[in-house]
Design an enzyme around this catalytic site. Structure first.
Site, PDB file in Angstrom:
ATOM      1  N   LYS A  22      12.052  19.233 -94.752  1.00 42.01           N
ATOM      2  CA  LYS A  22      13.073  18.562 -95.574  1.00 42.01           C
ATOM      3  C   LYS A  22      14.419  18.636 -94.858  1.00 42.01           C
ATOM      4  O   LYS A  22      15.129  17.643 -94.756  1.00 42.01           O
ATOM      5  CB  LYS A  22      13.193  19.259 -96.924  1.00 42.01           C
ATOM      6  CG  LYS A  22      14.458  18.911 -97.704  1.00 42.01           C
ATOM      7  CD  LYS A  22      14.551  19.619 -99.036  1.00 42.01           C
ATOM      8  CE  LYS A  22      15.129  20.979 -98.945  1.00 42.01           C
ATOM      9  NZ  LYS A  22      16.596  21.094 -98.903  1.00 42.01           N
ATOM     10  N   ASN A  23      14.745  19.805 -94.330  1.00 42.26           N
ATOM     11  CA  ASN A  23      16.083  20.005 -93.770  1.00 42.26           C
ATOM     12  C   ASN A  23      16.271  19.413 -92.384  1.00 42.26           C
ATOM     13  O   ASN A  23      17.376  19.402 -91.856  1.00 42.26           O
ATOM     14  CB  ASN A  23      16.434  21.497 -93.797  1.00 42.26           C
ATOM     15  CG  ASN A  23      16.639  21.984 -95.218  1.00 42.26           C
ATOM     16  OD1 ASN A  23      16.739  21.188 -96.155  1.00 42.26           O
ATOM     17  ND2 ASN A  23      16.661  23.290 -95.407  1.00 42.26           N
ATOM     18  N   CYS A 116      26.684  24.917-106.476  1.00 48.06           N
ATOM     19  CA  CYS A 116      25.349  24.947-107.088  1.00 48.06           C
ATOM     20  C   CYS A 116      25.022  26.409-107.397  1.00 48.06           C
ATOM     21  O   CYS A 116      25.796  27.312-107.109  1.00 48.06           O
ATOM     22  CB  CYS A 116      24.327  24.342-106.137  1.00 48.06           C
ATOM     23  SG  CYS A 116      24.075  25.361-104.712  1.00 48.06           S
ATOM     24  N   ARG A 121      29.273  26.809-101.993  1.00 53.82           N
ATOM     25  CA  ARG A 121      28.930  25.732-101.060  1.00 53.82           C
ATOM     26  C   ARG A 121      30.161  24.942-100.559  1.00 53.82           C
ATOM     27  O   ARG A 121      30.274  23.745-100.747  1.00 53.82           O
ATOM     28  CB  ARG A 121      27.923  24.775-101.696  1.00 53.82           C
ATOM     29  CG  ARG A 121      26.702  25.410-102.296  1.00 53.82           C
ATOM     30  CD  ARG A 121      25.814  26.183-101.346  1.00 53.82           C
ATOM     31  NE  ARG A 121      25.162  25.411-100.330  1.00 53.82           N
ATOM     32  CZ  ARG A 121      23.980  24.819-100.484  1.00 53.82           C
ATOM     33  NH1 ARG A 121      23.398  24.846-101.632  1.00 53.82           N
ATOM     34  NH2 ARG A 121      23.436  24.149 -99.485  1.00 53.82           N
ATOM     35  N   ASP A 308      16.424  30.844 -96.758  1.00 56.82           N
ATOM     36  CA  ASP A 308      15.539  30.007 -97.589  1.00 56.82           C
ATOM     37  C   ASP A 308      14.172  30.648 -97.795  1.00 56.82           C
ATOM     38  O   ASP A 308      13.354  30.105 -98.546  1.00 56.82           O
ATOM     39  CB  ASP A 308      15.363  28.613 -96.963  1.00 56.82           C
ATOM     40  CG  ASP A 308      16.659  27.827 -96.989  1.00 56.82           C
ATOM     41  OD1 ASP A 308      16.753  26.815 -96.292  1.00 56.82           O
ATOM     42  OD2 ASP A 308      17.582  28.264 -97.697  1.00 56.82           O
ATOM     43  N   ARG A 400      11.878  18.942-105.163  1.00 50.86           N
ATOM     44  CA  ARG A 400      12.888  18.500-104.184  1.00 50.86           C
ATOM     45  C   ARG A 400      12.494  18.898-102.778  1.00 50.86           C
ATOM     46  O   ARG A 400      12.870  18.242-101.813  1.00 50.86           O
ATOM     47  CB  ARG A 400      14.253  19.123-104.515  1.00 50.86           C
ATOM     48  CG  ARG A 400      14.878  18.646-105.815  1.00 50.86           C
ATOM     49  CD  ARG A 400      16.249  19.228-105.969  1.00 50.86           C
ATOM     50  NE  ARG A 400      16.926  19.203-104.702  1.00 50.86           N
ATOM     51  CZ  ARG A 400      17.629  20.247-104.207  1.00 50.86           C
ATOM     52  NH1 ARG A 400      17.713  21.341-104.911  1.00 50.86           N
ATOM     53  NH2 ARG A 400      18.214  20.169-103.037  1.00 50.86           N
TER      54      ARG A 400
HETATM   55  C1  EPZ Z   1      21.595  24.197 -95.040  1.00 50.36           C
HETATM   56  O1  EPZ Z   1      22.565  24.090 -96.049  1.00 50.36           O
HETATM   57  C2  EPZ Z   1      20.251  24.019 -95.740  1.00 50.36           C
HETATM   58  N1  EPZ Z   1      20.201  22.700 -96.372  1.00 50.36           N
HETATM   59  C3  EPZ Z   1      20.067  25.106 -96.788  1.00 50.36           C
HETATM   60  O2  EPZ Z   1      18.755  24.939 -97.343  1.00 50.36           O
HETATM   61  C4  EPZ Z   1      20.126  26.463 -96.086  1.00 50.36           C
HETATM   62  O3  EPZ Z   1      20.018  27.483 -97.060  1.00 50.36           O
HETATM   63  C5  EPZ Z   1      21.470  26.584 -95.354  1.00 50.36           C
HETATM   64  O4  EPZ Z   1      21.625  25.495 -94.422  1.00 50.36           O
HETATM   65  C6  EPZ Z   1      21.564  27.884 -94.562  1.00 50.36           C
HETATM   66  O5  EPZ Z   1      20.503  27.973 -93.663  1.00 50.36           O
HETATM   67  C7  EPZ Z   1      19.996  21.616 -95.604  1.00 50.36           C
HETATM   68  O6  EPZ Z   1      19.866  21.704 -94.400  1.00 50.36           O
HETATM   69  C8  EPZ Z   1      19.938  20.301 -96.323  1.00 50.36           C
HETATM   70  P1  EPZ Z   1      25.568  26.027 -94.446  1.00 50.36           P
HETATM   71  P2  EPZ Z   1      24.137  23.973 -95.664  1.00 50.36           P
HETATM   72  O7  EPZ Z   1      26.656  25.019 -94.349  1.00 50.36           O
HETATM   73  O8  EPZ Z   1      24.257  23.267 -94.371  1.00 50.36           O
HETATM   74  C9  EPZ Z   1      29.220  28.731 -95.745  1.00 50.36           C
HETATM   75  C10 EPZ Z   1      17.170  24.729 -99.042  1.00 50.36           C
HETATM   76  O9  EPZ Z   1      16.763  25.531 -99.895  1.00 50.36           O
HETATM   77  N2  EPZ Z   1      29.986  27.522 -95.426  1.00 50.36           N
HETATM   78  O10 EPZ Z   1      24.843  26.418 -93.217  1.00 50.36           O
HETATM   79  O11 EPZ Z   1      24.855  23.438 -96.852  1.00 50.36           O
HETATM   80  C11 EPZ Z   1      28.300  28.516 -96.953  1.00 50.36           C
HETATM   81  O12 EPZ Z   1      28.992  28.808 -98.166  1.00 50.36           O
HETATM   82  C12 EPZ Z   1      18.656  24.649 -98.754  1.00 50.36           C
HETATM   83  O13 EPZ Z   1      16.445  23.970 -98.363  1.00 50.36           O
HETATM   84  C13 EPZ Z   1      31.382  27.612 -95.397  1.00 50.36           C
HETATM   85  O14 EPZ Z   1      31.950  28.666 -95.652  1.00 50.36           O
HETATM   86  O15 EPZ Z   1      24.500  25.501 -95.468  1.00 50.36           O
HETATM   87  C14 EPZ Z   1      27.206  29.513 -96.690  1.00 50.36           C
HETATM   88  O16 EPZ Z   1      27.614  30.798 -97.104  1.00 50.36           O
HETATM   89  C15 EPZ Z   1      19.470  25.567 -99.631  1.00 50.36           C
HETATM   90  N3  EPZ Z   1      32.095  26.491 -95.108  1.00 50.36           N
HETATM   91  C16 EPZ Z   1      27.066  29.499 -95.157  1.00 50.36           C
HETATM   92  O17 EPZ Z   1      28.320  28.987 -94.670  1.00 50.36           O
HETATM   93  C17 EPZ Z   1      31.482  25.301 -94.795  1.00 50.36           C
HETATM   94  O18 EPZ Z   1      32.198  24.305 -94.511  1.00 50.36           O
HETATM   95  C18 EPZ Z   1      25.934  28.614 -94.642  1.00 50.36           C
HETATM   96  O19 EPZ Z   1      26.139  27.327 -95.184  1.00 50.36           O
HETATM   97  C19 EPZ Z   1      30.072  25.237 -94.832  1.00 50.36           C
HETATM   98  C20 EPZ Z   1      29.347  26.366 -95.138  1.00 50.36           C
END
Ligand code: EPZ
Length: 438
Positions: A22-23, A116, A121, A308, A400
């Site tokens: 998915k990702n 969420c 996020r 995840d 999802r």
């Molecule tokens: C991706 O989300 C995945 N989703 C998530 O999978 C996964 O948990 C996550 O990466 C971490 O591996 C998709 O790829 C669609 P991040 P993403 O930006 O990109 C902080 C699932 O279950 N952060 O890597 O949204 C954030 O709060 C989903 O399949 C900032 O601080 O995650 C978090 O603590 C859930 N500022 C950490 O970084 C930002 O601008 C990682 O977030 C962005 C993120």
């Protein structure tokens, strides 16, 4: 709305095929906006998030055709730069439309995704990356409004308090590939899904060095062409089935699996008492004859233990001899599954960003509530090991991100039924408001 009824206590045995990731699919669909030529994307999982992303692309003006057997064709001829709130709010990952829209059209207006249940996020790192590349970024009436008249290659730092950002890295790469000059990404996320996106972009004519690493150099090109791209296997789905084998005392072979994406998971689960046999693209998992051991793991950005697969490990930690400690470093509050596991008999306490399990729980079936995608998987795993019947509500979360999960589990011998909500025993009915998806 539907519910699952699961009768636990049956060891799962047999073979399942890993679906496409998915990702990896969601950014790949977004990347198709970078060209007006057709992109054929294969091994796409049949998931509600994928169908939703297809709807958003159609709303933007792209032609999106499902060709069958997991293949889709996306042709983004004339496209709009605006993705509205009523669409974006339903799926956070739509934030990765920003990069391609900025790169292709020189502007974008995308609703700010909400938070969420797994965490706040934020997208500050995404916006910082766009600004580093010369964009003017504003937040207006809940929308991110980006003007990119003067895109210029530059150094972009993607590290944050909880490590790098996966979709932020995808956005930065998809902007930089059409940005004049040389862009150097520092502290980029190196999840396999990002490497897969780079593979697709290279096939479209992008110039990217050190794909899959934390430091990438991208030479902007004038335009990109179409491609044919096959999505990698879903490492999170594979890990979930491996834990299903151990938690039910059975053995499951996952085919079309790539164990090279699961290093930290395999390492930690071997310590936990899972035996793995790896042959080419197959991974067979079973419970070691010596049984489970206490689990100690901390989630980290790749190549660390994946966040995840944290909830799924918690389900296993209920049964392992305790104490087990599961620490969450990516989304410190990602423990919505823990109170529901307690309802099934787990003895667990949350201390800061760690869940501490007493262990040796004799789980028993109960009515529980799914809160997000991976929590849903954890509750199903616990239900498969529990004595008696478990009823799980809000299973739309699961659909999802797990392709035909209940069908695949039934093929392994599980007693799991997908029923209309009305089938729920009256005293289990809950009428609390629907949670937002993550
Ligand atoms: C991706 O989300 C995945 N989703 C998530 O999978 C996964 O948990 C996550 O990466 C971490 O591996 C998709 O790829 C669609 P991040 P993403 O930006 O990109 C902080 C699932 O279950 N952060 O890597 O949204 C954030 O709060 C989903 O399949 C900032 O601080 O995650 C978090 O603590 C859930 N500022 C950490 O970084 C930002 O601008 C990682 O977030 C962005 C993120």
């Amino acid at each position: 709305m539907e519910v699952f009824r699961i009768r636990g206590g049956i060891p799962l045995r047999g073979e399942v095929r890993a679906s496409g990731s998915k990702n990896a699919t969601l950014p790949a669909f977004a990347a198709a906006l970078l060209t007006s030529e057709p992109c054929v994307i294969e091994n796409v999982p049949n998931l509600s998030d994928v169908r939703f992303m297809a709807e958003i692309l159609r709303h933007l003006g792209a032609e999106v055709e499902e060709l069958g057997s997991g293949s889709w064709r996306i042709t983004a001829g004339e496209i709009s730069s605006k993705a509205p709130y009523e669409l974006v709010r339903k799926m956070r990952a739509s934030v990765c439309l920003l990069g391609p829209l900025i790169a292709r059209l020189g502007k974008a207006r995308v609703a700010l995704p909400g938070g969420c249940v797994i965490g706040q996020r934020p997208i500050d790192l995404h916006l910082k990356a766009f600004s580093s590349l010369g964009c003017e970024v504003k937040v207006k009436e809940g929308d991110i409004v980006v003007d990119a008249k003067r895109l210029k290659g530059s150094a972009v730092f993607l590290g944050g308090r909880h490590g790098s950002t996966v979709t932020g890295t995808a956005n930065a790469i998809m902007t930089a590939v059409l940005t004049p000059g040389i862009t150097k990404l520092e502290s980029a996320a190196c999840e396999p899904e990002i490497a897969d996106l780079c593979r697709m972009l290279l096939a479209m004519g992008a110039r990217i060095e050190n794909t899959g690493g934390h430091h990438l150099t991208i030479y902007g090109v004038q335009s990109l062409g179409g491609c044919r791209h096959r999505i990698i296997a879903d490492r999170i789905e594979i890990g979930t089935y491996c834990i299903a084998a151990a938690i039910t005392g059975g053995d499951i072979t996952v085919t079309e699996a790539d164990s090279s994406h699961l290093g930290a998971f395999l390492d930690k689960m071997k310590d936990a008492g899972i035996t793995f046999e790896e042959h080419q693209d197959q991974i067979k998992a079973s419970l070691a004859s010596s049984g489970l051991n206490p689990i100690e793991l901390t989630t980290l950005p790749y190549p660390g233990y994946p966040t995840d697969l944290q909830a799924q490990a918690c389900a296993l930690a209920c049964l392992a001899p305790g104490p087990s400690i599961v620490t969450e470093r990516v989304y410190p509050n990602r423990f919505m599954h823990v109170p529901e596991l307690s309802r099934m008999g787990a003895e667990v306490a949350i201390e800061g960003s760690s869940a501490i399990f007493k262990g040796h729980a004799r789980l028993s079936g109960a009515p529980v509530m799914a809160s997000d995608l991976r929590a849903s998987a954890a509750l199903i795993l616990a239900a498969l090991a529990a004595k008696g019947d478990t009823w799980i509500q809000r299973i739309y979360h699961l659909d999802r991100g797990y392709e035909t999960f209940d069908e695949k589990l039934r093929s392994l011998g599980a007693e799991i039924e997908r029923l209309p909500a009305e089938a729920l025993p009256k005293d289990f009915q809950s009428n609390s408001p629907k949670l937002a998806s993550n």
